[in-house]
Design an enzyme around this catalytic site. Structure first.
Site, PDB file in Angstrom:
ATOM      1  N   ASP A  21       0.839  -1.192   0.000  1.00  0.00           N
ATOM      2  CA  ASP A  21       0.000   0.000   0.000  1.00  0.00           C
ATOM      3  C   ASP A  21       0.876   1.244   0.000  1.00  0.00           C
ATOM      4  O   ASP A  21       1.974   1.237   0.569  1.00  0.00           O
ATOM      5  CB  ASP A  21      -0.872  -0.002   1.274  1.00  0.00           C
ATOM      6  CG  ASP A  21      -2.152   0.793   1.143  1.00  0.00           C
ATOM      7  OD1 ASP A  21      -2.100   1.924   0.613  1.00  0.00           O
ATOM      8  OD2 ASP A  21      -3.202   0.303   1.585  1.00  0.00           O
ATOM      9  N   ASP A  70      -2.715   3.100   6.383  1.00  0.00           N
ATOM     10  CA  ASP A  70      -4.096   2.696   6.694  1.00  0.00           C
ATOM     11  C   ASP A  70      -4.285   2.443   8.193  1.00  0.00           C
ATOM     12  O   ASP A  70      -5.000   1.527   8.597  1.00  0.00           O
ATOM     13  CB  ASP A  70      -4.500   1.453   5.899  1.00  0.00           C
ATOM     14  CG  ASP A  70      -4.706   1.763   4.421  1.00  0.00           C
ATOM     15  OD1 ASP A  70      -4.695   2.956   4.054  1.00  0.00           O
ATOM     16  OD2 ASP A  70      -4.878   0.820   3.639  1.00  0.00           O
TER      17      ASP A  70
END
Length: 303
Positions: free
Chosen positions: A124, A128
């Site tokens: 990613d 997050d």
């Protein structure tokens, strides 16, 4: 023969940009089932899950679309759990990255019930790891890592009947956009992170060797791949692109090394946004990467 169960979750309720809801069908158009069958896999397309639409509402109590996200994640949890119980490898086709709360919670419960070790590799651009108290937007696709570690609304953080993950069970790869509170969260929890600077300094081969250290025949390996991990020059069809991401060859090496380790048992492919893509090239790239993840290679290589 490995049986792969394709699970479509066509929603973008966790995101701020519309379009990821079209991701599962874009992958189908790009030929995902045909490509995996070409590798000798038994592929079952379970179709798309169903859930509420995106109300495009303002945040409430620190969340946007909490109830909708809970509904979708419960559906993902049940579908992934059913596939695992039947000995299939669930491949979640998103949809936004908040859906990984459901898929990884199902994997965690499956592993606990069978006494297996779990390792999650989270690719990613972002950590997050926001919480309702720290999120500037309330978008739940910025919170799944925190939720999986028990920091989030009970309806999401307790899907597995308890906290899904311990910090040592997840490794973040490719991150390059992390806000100040997320930096503290990652540091305080001791989460293993290989950011883009580390990849630049050490090279992808060394990073993947370190990320896979300790993965053995008793390990269930889950790969959660957000397409924004890659540089937008090669993967434009994402909602939250960040310059300076993984190159095509770096990502292919990741996939090939993951395949070589032989322990892949579940996966997510998320945040593909056809509305922002160019002639479906990001979906075609995703299928290309998934082929490598499931064992396609240039030459015969011993595992």
């Amino acid at each position: 023969m490995t049986t792969v169960s394709l699970i479509g979750a066509p929603t973008d309720v966790g995101a701020s940009v519309l379009g990821a809801s079209m991701g599962p069908d874009a992958l189908r158009i790009a030929g995902i089932a045909r490509a995996l069958r070409g590798l000798g896999l038994d592929v079952e397309d379970a179709g798309n899950l169903h859930g509420p639409g995106n109300p495009q509402a303002a945040p409430q109590d620190g969340f946007r679309h909490l109830q909708e996200a809970v509904h979708w994640n419960r559906a993902v949890f049940e579908a992934a759990a059913a596939a695992l119980a039947q000995g299939r490898l669930p491949l979640l086709m998103g949809g936004d990255h908040c859906l990984a709360i459901g898929s990884i919670s199902a994997v965690a419960a499956h592993c606990r019930a069978r006494g297996r070790r779990l390792k999650v590799l989270w690719f990613d651009a972002h950590a997050d790891a926001n919480t309702p108290e720290t999120s500037p937007s309330g978008n739940i696709h910025g919170m799944p890592v925190a939720c999986l570690l028990g920091h989030g609304p009970r309806a999401l953080s307790q899907l597995a009947g308890g906290t899904a993950l311990r910090a040592g069970e997840i490794t973040l790869v490719g991150v390059r956009s992390v806000d100040a509170v997320e930096k503290r969260f990652v540091a305080e929890h001791g989460i293993e992170v290989f950011d883009m600077r580390t990849i630049d300094e050490l090279g992808m081969r060394a990073v993947m060797q370190a990320a896979l250290a300790g993965v053995d025949r008793d390990t269930h390996l889950h790969v959660s791949f957000d397409m924004d991990a890659m540089d937008p020059s090669v993967a434009p069809g994402v909602g939250t692109d960040v310059r300076g991401g993984l190159t095509y060859r770096e990502t292919q090496l990741c996939m090939e090394m993951l395949a070589d380790c032989g322990q892949l048992a579940s996966a997510d492919l998320v945040e593909l946004n056809p509305a922002l893509d160019v002639r479906n090239q990001t979906a075609e790239l995703a299928v290309d990467l998934l082929e490598s993840l499931f064992g396609k290679s240039t030459l015969m290589r011993p595992r």
